[in-house]
Design a protein around this motif. Structure first.
Motif, PDB file in Angstrom:
ATOM      1  N   GLY A 197      21.932 -18.754  12.617  1.00 51.27           N
ATOM      2  CA  GLY A 197      20.643 -17.998  12.552  1.00 51.27           C
ATOM      3  C   GLY A 197      20.737 -16.568  12.309  1.00 51.27           C
ATOM      4  O   GLY A 197      19.878 -15.902  11.944  1.00 51.27           O
ATOM      5  N   ASP A 198      21.749 -15.933  12.951  1.00 49.40           N
ATOM      6  CA  ASP A 198      21.934 -14.406  13.004  1.00 49.40           C
ATOM      7  C   ASP A 198      21.943 -13.974  11.681  1.00 49.40           C
ATOM      8  O   ASP A 198      21.644 -13.131  10.922  1.00 49.40           O
ATOM      9  N   GLY A 199      22.869 -14.896  10.886  1.00 51.04           N
ATOM     10  CA  GLY A 199      22.973 -14.624   9.353  1.00 51.04           C
ATOM     11  C   GLY A 199      21.754 -14.767   8.609  1.00 51.04           C
ATOM     12  O   GLY A 199      21.627 -14.063   7.726  1.00 51.04           O
ATOM     13  N   ALA A 200      21.056 -15.909   8.926  1.00 49.05           N
ATOM     14  CA  ALA A 200      19.994 -16.273   8.149  1.00 49.05           C
ATOM     15  C   ALA A 200      18.921 -15.222   8.001  1.00 49.05           C
ATOM     16  O   ALA A 200      18.205 -14.944   7.017  1.00 49.05           O
ATOM     17  N   GLY A 201      18.767 -14.405   8.970  1.00 44.90           N
ATOM     18  CA  GLY A 201      17.841 -13.472   9.243  1.00 44.90           C
ATOM     19  C   GLY A 201      18.001 -12.254   8.305  1.00 44.90           C
ATOM     20  O   GLY A 201      17.399 -11.557   7.813  1.00 44.90           O
ATOM     21  N   GLY A 202      19.281 -12.035   8.007  1.00 42.41           N
ATOM     22  CA  GLY A 202      19.802 -10.999   7.188  1.00 42.41           C
ATOM     23  C   GLY A 202      19.546 -11.379   5.528  1.00 42.41           C
ATOM     24  O   GLY A 202      20.039 -10.468   4.676  1.00 42.41           O
ATOM     25  N   ILE A 203      19.187 -12.514   5.142  1.00 40.73           N
ATOM     26  CA  ILE A 203      18.954 -13.036   3.831  1.00 40.73           C
ATOM     27  C   ILE A 203      17.781 -12.432   3.255  1.00 40.73           C
ATOM     28  O   ILE A 203      18.033 -11.800   2.019  1.00 40.73           O
ATOM     29  N   VAL A 204      16.681 -12.504   3.945  1.00 38.04           N
ATOM     30  CA  VAL A 204      15.303 -12.434   3.193  1.00 38.04           C
ATOM     31  C   VAL A 204      14.732 -11.025   3.892  1.00 38.04           C
ATOM     32  O   VAL A 204      14.133 -10.429   3.110  1.00 38.04           O
ATOM     33  N   ILE A 205      14.885 -10.863   5.171  1.00 38.46           N
ATOM     34  CA  ILE A 205      14.092 -10.029   5.887  1.00 38.46           C
ATOM     35  C   ILE A 205      14.030  -8.514   5.228  1.00 38.46           C
ATOM     36  O   ILE A 205      13.082  -7.577   5.116  1.00 38.46           O
ATOM     37  N   PRO A 206      15.509  -7.887   4.836  1.00 34.09           N
ATOM     38  CA  PRO A 206      15.578  -6.793   4.356  1.00 34.09           C
ATOM     39  C   PRO A 206      14.673  -6.569   3.058  1.00 34.09           C
ATOM     40  O   PRO A 206      14.112  -5.457   2.742  1.00 34.09           O
ATOM     41  N   PHE A 207      14.692  -7.592   2.048  1.00 31.51           N
ATOM     42  CA  PHE A 207      14.057  -7.511   0.971  1.00 31.51           C
ATOM     43  C   PHE A 207      12.661  -7.329   0.958  1.00 31.51           C
ATOM     44  O   PHE A 207      11.814  -6.819   0.401  1.00 31.51           O
ATOM     45  N   ALA A 208      12.091  -8.386   1.953  1.00 32.84           N
ATOM     46  CA  ALA A 208      10.555  -8.603   2.365  1.00 32.84           C
ATOM     47  C   ALA A 208      10.107  -6.937   3.042  1.00 32.84           C
ATOM     48  O   ALA A 208       9.058  -6.534   2.593  1.00 32.84           O
ATOM     49  N   MET A 209      10.898  -6.513   3.917  1.00 32.57           N
ATOM     50  CA  MET A 209      10.527  -4.940   4.391  1.00 32.57           C
ATOM     51  C   MET A 209      10.458  -4.041   3.459  1.00 32.57           C
ATOM     52  O   MET A 209       9.627  -3.129   3.415  1.00 32.57           O
ATOM     53  N   GLU A 210      11.415  -4.102   2.577  1.00 30.53           N
ATOM     54  CA  GLU A 210      11.582  -3.167   1.519  1.00 30.53           C
ATOM     55  C   GLU A 210      10.195  -3.258   0.608  1.00 30.53           C
ATOM     56  O   GLU A 210       9.610  -2.175   0.085  1.00 30.53           O
ATOM     57  N   TRP A 211       9.721  -4.473   0.398  1.00 33.45           N
ATOM     58  CA  TRP A 211       8.810  -4.615  -0.733  1.00 33.45           C
ATOM     59  C   TRP A 211       7.229  -4.161   0.025  1.00 33.45           C
ATOM     60  O   TRP A 211       6.656  -3.391  -0.330  1.00 33.45           O
ATOM     61  N   ILE A 212       7.098  -4.389   1.488  1.00 35.17           N
ATOM     62  CA  ILE A 212       6.161  -3.910   2.080  1.00 35.17           C
ATOM     63  C   ILE A 212       6.003  -2.407   2.263  1.00 35.17           C
ATOM     64  O   ILE A 212       4.995  -1.720   2.243  1.00 35.17           O
ATOM     65  N   LEU A 213       6.978  -1.828   2.611  1.00 33.52           N
ATOM     66  CA  LEU A 213       7.195  -0.505   2.957  1.00 33.52           C
ATOM     67  C   LEU A 213       6.768   0.203   1.558  1.00 33.52           C
ATOM     68  O   LEU A 213       6.121   1.417   1.450  1.00 33.52           O
ATOM     69  N   ASN A 214       7.467  -0.018   0.367  1.00 26.63           N
ATOM     70  CA  ASN A 214       7.149   0.615  -0.933  1.00 26.63           C
ATOM     71  C   ASN A 214       5.731   0.396  -1.281  1.00 26.63           C
ATOM     72  O   ASN A 214       4.978   1.196  -2.095  1.00 26.63           O
ATOM     73  N   ARG A 215       5.004  -0.603  -0.924  1.00 27.71           N
ATOM     74  CA  ARG A 215       3.755  -0.958  -1.198  1.00 27.71           C
ATOM     75  C   ARG A 215       2.582  -0.478  -0.348  1.00 27.71           C
ATOM     76  O   ARG A 215       1.596   0.091  -0.714  1.00 27.71           O
ATOM     77  N   TRP A 216       2.730  -0.657   0.911  1.00 29.84           N
ATOM     78  CA  TRP A 216       1.793  -0.182   1.990  1.00 29.84           C
ATOM     79  C   TRP A 216       2.209   0.668   3.058  1.00 29.84           C
ATOM     80  O   TRP A 216       1.470   1.259   3.784  1.00 29.84           O
ATOM     81  N   GLY A 217       3.583   1.031   3.195  1.00 23.19           N
ATOM     82  CA  GLY A 217       3.943   1.935   4.225  1.00 23.19           C
ATOM     83  C   GLY A 217       4.664   1.363   5.570  1.00 23.19           C
ATOM     84  O   GLY A 217       4.516   0.056   5.553  1.00 23.19           O
ATOM     85  N   TYR A 218       5.131   2.330   6.168  1.00 23.75           N
ATOM     86  CA  TYR A 218       5.903   1.494   7.565  1.00 23.75           C
ATOM     87  C   TYR A 218       4.830   1.259   8.530  1.00 23.75           C
ATOM     88  O   TYR A 218       5.261   0.222   9.238  1.00 23.75           O
ATOM     89  N   GLN A 219       3.652   1.750   8.518  1.00 27.14           N
ATOM     90  CA  GLN A 219       2.898   1.032   9.683  1.00 27.14           C
ATOM     91  C   GLN A 219       2.467  -0.428   9.301  1.00 27.14           C
ATOM     92  O   GLN A 219       2.490  -1.006  10.509  1.00 27.14           O
ATOM     93  N   THR A 220       2.173  -0.560   8.051  1.00 28.17           N
ATOM     94  CA  THR A 220       1.814  -1.965   7.807  1.00 28.17           C
ATOM     95  C   THR A 220       3.110  -2.886   7.921  1.00 28.17           C
ATOM     96  O   THR A 220       2.841  -3.793   8.225  1.00 28.17           O
ATOM     97  N   ALA A 221       4.300  -2.313   7.451  1.00 29.80           N
ATOM     98  CA  ALA A 221       5.421  -3.099   7.673  1.00 29.80           C
ATOM     99  C   ALA A 221       5.855  -3.598   8.870  1.00 29.80           C
ATOM    100  O   ALA A 221       6.100  -4.763   9.404  1.00 29.80           O
ATOM    101  N   LEU A 222       5.669  -2.569  10.015  1.00 31.26           N
ATOM    102  CA  LEU A 222       5.894  -2.581  11.230  1.00 31.26           C
ATOM    103  C   LEU A 222       4.961  -3.846  12.128  1.00 31.26           C
ATOM    104  O   LEU A 222       5.254  -4.846  12.685  1.00 31.26           O
ATOM    105  N   ARG A 223       3.624  -3.609  11.661  1.00 30.85           N
ATOM    106  CA  ARG A 223       2.786  -4.487  12.190  1.00 30.85           C
ATOM    107  C   ARG A 223       2.835  -6.012  11.667  1.00 30.85           C
ATOM    108  O   ARG A 223       2.469  -6.812  12.300  1.00 30.85           O
ATOM    109  N   THR A 224       3.301  -5.920  10.411  1.00 28.00           N
ATOM    110  CA  THR A 224       3.349  -7.379   9.732  1.00 28.00           C
ATOM    111  C   THR A 224       4.324  -8.113  10.240  1.00 28.00           C
ATOM    112  O   THR A 224       4.302  -9.203  10.652  1.00 28.00           O
ATOM    113  N   TRP A 225       5.445  -7.362  10.527  1.00 31.35           N
ATOM    114  CA  TRP A 225       6.763  -7.996  11.239  1.00 31.35           C
ATOM    115  C   TRP A 225       6.325  -8.400  12.572  1.00 31.35           C
ATOM    116  O   TRP A 225       6.819  -9.472  13.151  1.00 31.35           O
ATOM    117  N   ALA A 226       5.599  -7.395  13.363  1.00 28.68           N
ATOM    118  CA  ALA A 226       5.145  -7.924  14.518  1.00 28.68           C
ATOM    119  C   ALA A 226       4.283  -9.328  14.771  1.00 28.68           C
ATOM    120  O   ALA A 226       4.529  -9.968  15.535  1.00 28.68           O
TER     121      ALA A 226
END
Length: 459
Positions: A197-226
């Motif tokens: 499970g630890d490894g599985a989390g590192g497959i997709v999450i970084p790409f998803a966070m990068e997409w949200i950060l570049n599109r909507w910013g860190y506030q939206t990225a952090l709240r979306t992840w919450a």
């Protein structure tokens, strides 16, 4: 087949006794099966999800770090931004950042180091472990929401760094107790699934966070992840159930017997674990930089790290399965041999992108599968003194944390003072030659358990 220890047999007998009324020889209660059945697999699935959530998010901090550096409100403190990552890396393998003078710093392992303390607390307050985990989840959510309102680097340090690490640790480590209860003969496979499970989390999450950060910013990225955490962790906590134990079977001791620390087997296996861990993190830290130095697109290094994480899932499950069927020395030597060959042959000669990708997959399988041997490492220790598997794994986790604290600055020094650059061939002359050699040599120490068995120290 792997042998069960006396403590495992007692564990099973206590459960079996709760299924019968001894006075009437009639069944009065049927407990769910261990090592299988709907409830056991739901517990393991929940553990997998929690591991992916807790450890997966810190994989994306490199993305957050680059984003924060580009923001005017955070631009005045590059070193502070770097510290956020080193604090949250607490939660696992997060890159070191390049400081403004070019030296790579990495401080990590704080979360690893909390494992034994949290295990003891959960063992002592066994009936409150669900509440303990829930409190960690609340802290973790609060850290993400708080970070989304941060306007200074100091606020990010406290929220996305320290609070997330604290909450994640409190949420994650009580899982060991549940796995110990529901799995006995398949405990290696179960812990392998937990590590996967630890490894599985590192497959997709970084790409998803990068997409949200570049599109909507860190506030939206952090709240979306919450919100994502709330939706995924809540049902996982519901299905993370206690194994039903009849009160008439006796009270489980709340004290932990530490006599196992006197055994040669524990220290040989722990020594191999710590020495192997010194170089374990370096490939995943430096592959993105290695790709850039080789003249490839930065995304190639990120893809390689994701492939490595994907291979961890397969490697952890396979090695855990082997630990249930063989003496731990066998999977140890498999992991060690595979890792050493991957580093010296594949990484050392990665002059083409496909070779780097093959290295990432091979390294993820063998090196990433190494922590799955920890459940098997408990068997030789328990043959001398009784100890729970979760306690052994908690101590090995802390040992890995100590090594990671050393690994960060050591890796920076090796990269900075590499004199082989342009003087030797292949990847050894890329400026990462010292790192490649050190990673391979440290991986070889993973065989200490196998050597200890040959010498009669690891029975």
């Amino acid at each position: 087949m792997g042998e069960l220890s006396a403590s495992d047999n007692l564990h099973e007998l206590q459960r079996t006794g709760s299924q019968w009324n001894l006075a009437s020889d009639t069944a009065v209660q049927t407990n769910p099966p261990i090592d299988g059945g709907r409830d056991a697999w739901l517990v393991l699935t929940s553990s997998f999800v929690l591991g992916a959530i807790v450890w997966g998010f810190p994989y994306s901090f490199g993305v957050f770090q680059e984003y924060y550096r580009r923001q005017e409100k955070f631009a005045g403190s590059h070193s502070g931004i770097a510290a956020i990552g080193t604090t949250a890396t607490v939660c696992r393998m997060i890159h070191a950042c390049l400081a403004m003078n070019g030296l790579t710093f990495h401080v990590q392992g704080i979360m690893y180091l909390t494992a034994p303390l949290l295990y003891v607390i959960v063992h002592r307050y066994h009936t409150h472990r669900k509440t303990i985990g829930l409190s960690g989840f609340v802290i973790m959510l609060a850290s993400l929401i708080g970070a989304s309102f941060a306007v200074t680097v100091s606020q990010l340090l406290v929220t996305q760094g320290m609070l997330y690490a604290l909450g994640g640790a409190i949420l994650y480590f009580p899982i060991f107790n549940y796995v110990d209860e529901w799995f006995v003969k398949r405990r290696g496979l179960a812990y392998g699934g937990l590590i996967a499970g630890d490894g599985a989390g590192g497959i997709v999450i970084p790409f998803a966070m990068e997409w949200i950060l570049n599109r909507w910013g860190y506030q939206t990225a952090l709240r979306t992840w919450a919100i994502a955490c709330l939706l995924l962790v809540s049902p996982a906590l519901v299905f993370l159930k206690d194994y039903p134990v009849d009160q008439n079977t006796g009270v489980v001791s709340k004290k932990i017997d530490l006599r196992f620390l006197k055994t040669k087997a524990f220290w040989v296996l722990q020594g191999g674990n710590m020495l192997q861990s010194l170089g374990y993190f370096m490939p995943s830290y430096y592959l993105p930089s290695f790709a850039v130095v080789c003249g490839w697109s930065p995304i190639t290094g990120t893809v390689a790290v994701s492939l490595c994480n994907a291979a961890i899932v397969c490697g952890a499950m396979t090695i855990g399965w082997l630990c249930d069927r063989h003496h731990v020395a066998f999977p140890l030597i498999i992991c060690t041999t595979g890792t050493v060959l991957a580093v010296f042959v594949l990484w050392g000669f990665s002059v083409y992108q496909p070779i780097m990708y093959i290295f990432a997959i091979t390294y993820g399988f063998f090196a990433g599968g190494f922590p799955a041997t920890w459940a098997g490492c408990s068997h030789p220790v328990r043959r001398v003194y009784p100890v729970e598997t979760g306690m052994i794994i908690a101590l090995f986790t802390a040992g890995k944390g100590v090594s990671s604290l050393i690994s960060g600055p050591l890796g920076g020094l090796l990269a900075s003072f590499d004199t082989w650059r342009h003087h030797v061939g292949y990847a050894y002359g890329s400026g990462f030659g010292y790192l490649i050699v050190f990673s391979g040599v440290s991986a070889a120490f993973g065989s200490l358990g196998w050597i200890g068995k040959k010498l009669g120290w690891v029975l």
